[in-house]
Motif scaffolding. Structure first.
Motif, PDB file in Angstrom:
ATOM      1  N   LEU A   9       0.828  -1.208   0.000  1.00 53.04           N
ATOM      2  CA  LEU A   9       0.000   0.000   0.000  1.00 53.04           C
ATOM      3  C   LEU A   9       0.864   1.260   0.000  1.00 53.04           C
ATOM      4  O   LEU A   9       0.471   2.283  -0.566  1.00 53.04           O
ATOM      5  CB  LEU A   9      -0.932  -0.002   1.208  1.00 53.04           C
TER       6      LEU A   9
ATOM      7  N   PRO B 273     -13.143   1.378   1.714  1.00 50.09           N
ATOM      8  CA  PRO B 273     -13.777   1.262   0.388  1.00 50.09           C
ATOM      9  C   PRO B 273     -13.910   2.602  -0.322  1.00 50.09           C
ATOM     10  O   PRO B 273     -13.744   2.678  -1.549  1.00 50.09           O
ATOM     11  CB  PRO B 273     -15.147   0.662   0.722  1.00 50.09           C
TER      12      PRO B 273
ATOM     13  N   ASP C  81       1.475   2.080  -3.514  1.00 50.34           N
ATOM     14  CA  ASP C  81       0.328   2.764  -4.110  1.00 50.34           C
ATOM     15  C   ASP C  81       0.284   4.239  -3.716  1.00 50.34           C
ATOM     16  O   ASP C  81       0.053   5.119  -4.548  1.00 50.34           O
ATOM     17  CB  ASP C  81      -0.977   2.097  -3.663  1.00 50.34           C
TER      18      ASP C  81
ATOM     19  N   SER D 103      -5.457  -2.347   4.507  1.00 55.01           N
ATOM     20  CA  SER D 103      -6.208  -1.900   3.324  1.00 55.01           C
ATOM     21  C   SER D 103      -6.653  -0.454   3.456  1.00 55.01           C
ATOM     22  O   SER D 103      -6.656   0.114   4.554  1.00 55.01           O
ATOM     23  CB  SER D 103      -7.441  -2.792   3.115  1.00 55.01           C
ATOM     24  N   PHE D 104      -7.011   0.120   2.317  1.00 51.99           N
ATOM     25  CA  PHE D 104      -7.722   1.391   2.295  1.00 51.99           C
ATOM     26  C   PHE D 104      -9.186   1.135   2.648  1.00 51.99           C
ATOM     27  O   PHE D 104      -9.697   0.014   2.516  1.00 51.99           O
ATOM     28  CB  PHE D 104      -7.662   2.023   0.905  1.00 51.99           C
TER      29      PHE D 104
ATOM     30  N   ALA E 153      -9.042   4.676  -7.458  1.00 52.44           N
ATOM     31  CA  ALA E 153      -9.255   4.111  -8.796  1.00 52.44           C
ATOM     32  C   ALA E 153      -9.605   5.224  -9.796  1.00 52.44           C
ATOM     33  O   ALA E 153      -9.148   5.206 -10.943  1.00 52.44           O
ATOM     34  CB  ALA E 153     -10.368   3.068  -8.750  1.00 52.44           C
TER      35      ALA E 153
ATOM     36  N   THR F  69     -11.950   5.328  -0.039  1.00 56.86           N
ATOM     37  CA  THR F  69     -10.654   5.775  -0.553  1.00 56.86           C
ATOM     38  C   THR F  69     -10.202   4.905  -1.716  1.00 56.86           C
ATOM     39  O   THR F  69      -9.624   5.407  -2.687  1.00 56.86           O
ATOM     40  CB  THR F  69      -9.604   5.768   0.573  1.00 56.86           C
ATOM     41  N   ALA F  70     -10.453   3.607  -1.642  1.00 60.39           N
ATOM     42  CA  ALA F  70     -10.088   2.721  -2.749  1.00 60.39           C
ATOM     43  C   ALA F  70     -10.799   3.141  -4.033  1.00 60.39           C
ATOM     44  O   ALA F  70     -10.213   3.129  -5.117  1.00 60.39           O
ATOM     45  CB  ALA F  70     -10.418   1.278  -2.397  1.00 60.39           C
ATOM     46  N   GLU F  71     -12.069   3.529  -3.910  1.00 58.13           N
ATOM     47  CA  GLU F  71     -12.828   3.978  -5.086  1.00 58.13           C
ATOM     48  C   GLU F  71     -12.274   5.300  -5.615  1.00 58.13           C
ATOM     49  O   GLU F  71     -12.111   5.477  -6.831  1.00 58.13           O
ATOM     50  CB  GLU F  71     -14.299   4.138  -4.718  1.00 58.13           C
TER      51      GLU F  71
END
Length: 396
Positions: free
Chosen positions: A205, A302, A208, A299-300, A309, A304-306
């Motif tokens: 991460l 949800p 990323d 993990s991020f 992306a 932040t992950a979106e």
């Protein structure tokens, strides 16, 4: 005389990797008096030739385009700094997280992703090319610095983290390009079907976080897009809008730098908060729980992950496929393709130590040696080597 006590782990979380309980090294070695096994791994990685060469290998821009853009070396150092900070905050072993972060790009060829794509194309009849596998080959075979073994003889935990920091890799093991990992795993089981340690997940991460933030920074510096466009993008857009209100005195340069700094902080905080929630939700109590969880622990959120992306989609459209970047990608691919073809046809034009290795090799073996030679080049060296090989006015 007092007995020697090995250095203690930096991790305080019950699910942290414990260097005192490492699964060890493929070739047993005595303990260091001053470093944990994971700290020793980190130091071995830093001292490799492959790590030093990262200073002239690029992310997006080719080395001759400017001195201020990120290289693989500056990127690796930035990833390591972020990984160490996150690991420390989570109570993990920050030496292990740092070691994996520093090693993660060792196998990248010159010219960034364009170089990898071209080498993979050149090697398609001979098993292909994958930079993650090349990194693994660097640390287990290609670096030759010790009299008793090839590679760096890293701990099991560091090797595991290098090969599967992005998750299980069993779906890739039937690919010819992954043969080196399969062969190593047969002799020294890395449990390729499970997840890696929390420290390895932190390193993934951190990668990323670093490359997305710093590609934003480099893209603005290169004039591929402006701050006015970033205001409309996720993650950095809200930060820019707030900064314009909070600090109207900032010029564009300082605005860009402060926005990137804050975005890194926002993303790090998100990882810390979401991972703390994951630990509670999934009842993680020990290191083996992390590996057997069946999903990433670190993990991020949800949301932040979106957002991430969507930011990547913006960068892909406006930066990675910009015509200026496409032109350098095209040049890079031609340079590597022409050198690969020449070295396969006339291996005697390679340096003597590389030519000597081709004796007795079949075509596939020769191709892998040629690939190793090219993959180890820096951008500058590849450009110069191509110039010497193909320009008749150059005699050296």
């Amino acid at each position: 005389m007092a007995s020697h006590q090995p250095p203690r782990s930096s991790g305080s979380a019950p699910y942290a990797a414990d260097p005192a309980r490492t699964k060890g090294r493929q070739y047993p070695e005595g303990d260091s008096r001053t470093r944990t096994p994971f700290a020793r791994d980190r130091d071995r990685i830093i001292h490799t030739s492959a790590f030093r060469r990262l200073k002239d290998k690029t992310q997006v821009f080719v080395a001759h385009e400017g001195d201020h853009y990120r290289t693989r070396l500056t990127h690796s150092l930035e990833v390591a700094q972020i990984a160490r900070s996150i690991a420390h905050a989570l109570g993990l072993d920050d030496d292990l997280a740092e070691a994996i972060a520093l090693a993660h790009d060792l196998g990248h060829p010159p010219f960034g992703h364009a170089g990898e794509e071209e080498l993979d194309a050149c090697m398609s009849p001979y098993g292909g090319f994958d930079h993650n596998v090349q990194t693994f080959r660097v640390v287990t075979r290609l670096e030759q610095r010790y009299p008793d073994f090839d590679g760096l003889n890293l701990t099991w935990e560091t090797l595991e983290g290098i090969v599967k920091h992005n998750g299980p890799v069993t779906d890739r093991l039937d690919r010819p390009s992954w043969r080196a990992v399969v062969e190593f795993d047969a002799a020294y089981d890395l449990e390729l079907g499970g997840y890696a340690s929390a420290e390895a997940q932190v390193a993934a991460l951190a990668d990323d976080i670093a490359y997305n933030n710093h590609d934003v920074d480099d893209g603005v510096q290169a004039g591929l897009f402006g701050l006015e466009e970033l205001v409309l993008t996720p993650l950095i857009g809200p930060i820019l809008r707030a900064l314009k209100v909070e600090r109207p005195d900032l010029d564009d340069r300082m605005l860009r730098l402060e926005a990137v700094r804050r975005m890194i902080g926002v993303m790090v905080d998100d990882v810390l908060e979401q991972t703390a929630k994951n630990v509670i939700e999934f009842g993680v109590r020990k290191a083996d729980d992390v590996r057997n969880l069946g999903r990433p622990l670190v993990s991020f959120s949800p949301e932040t992950a979106e957002d991430l992306a969507r930011l990547r989609a913006f960068l892909h459209q406006r930066m990675y496929r910009h015509f200026r970047v496409n032109r350098t990608r095209s040049q890079a691919r031609r340079i590597l393709a022409e050198m690969f073809t020449l070295f396969m046809a006339e291996p005697e034009v390679m340096p003597t130590e590389w030519f000597d290795k081709t004796h007795g090799c079949d075509q596939a073996g020769r191709a892998r040696l040629v690939c190793d030679y090219i993959a180890g080049m820096t951008d500058r060296f590849a450009i110069e080597e191509h110039r010497k090989l193909f320009n008749l006015d150059v005699w050296t």
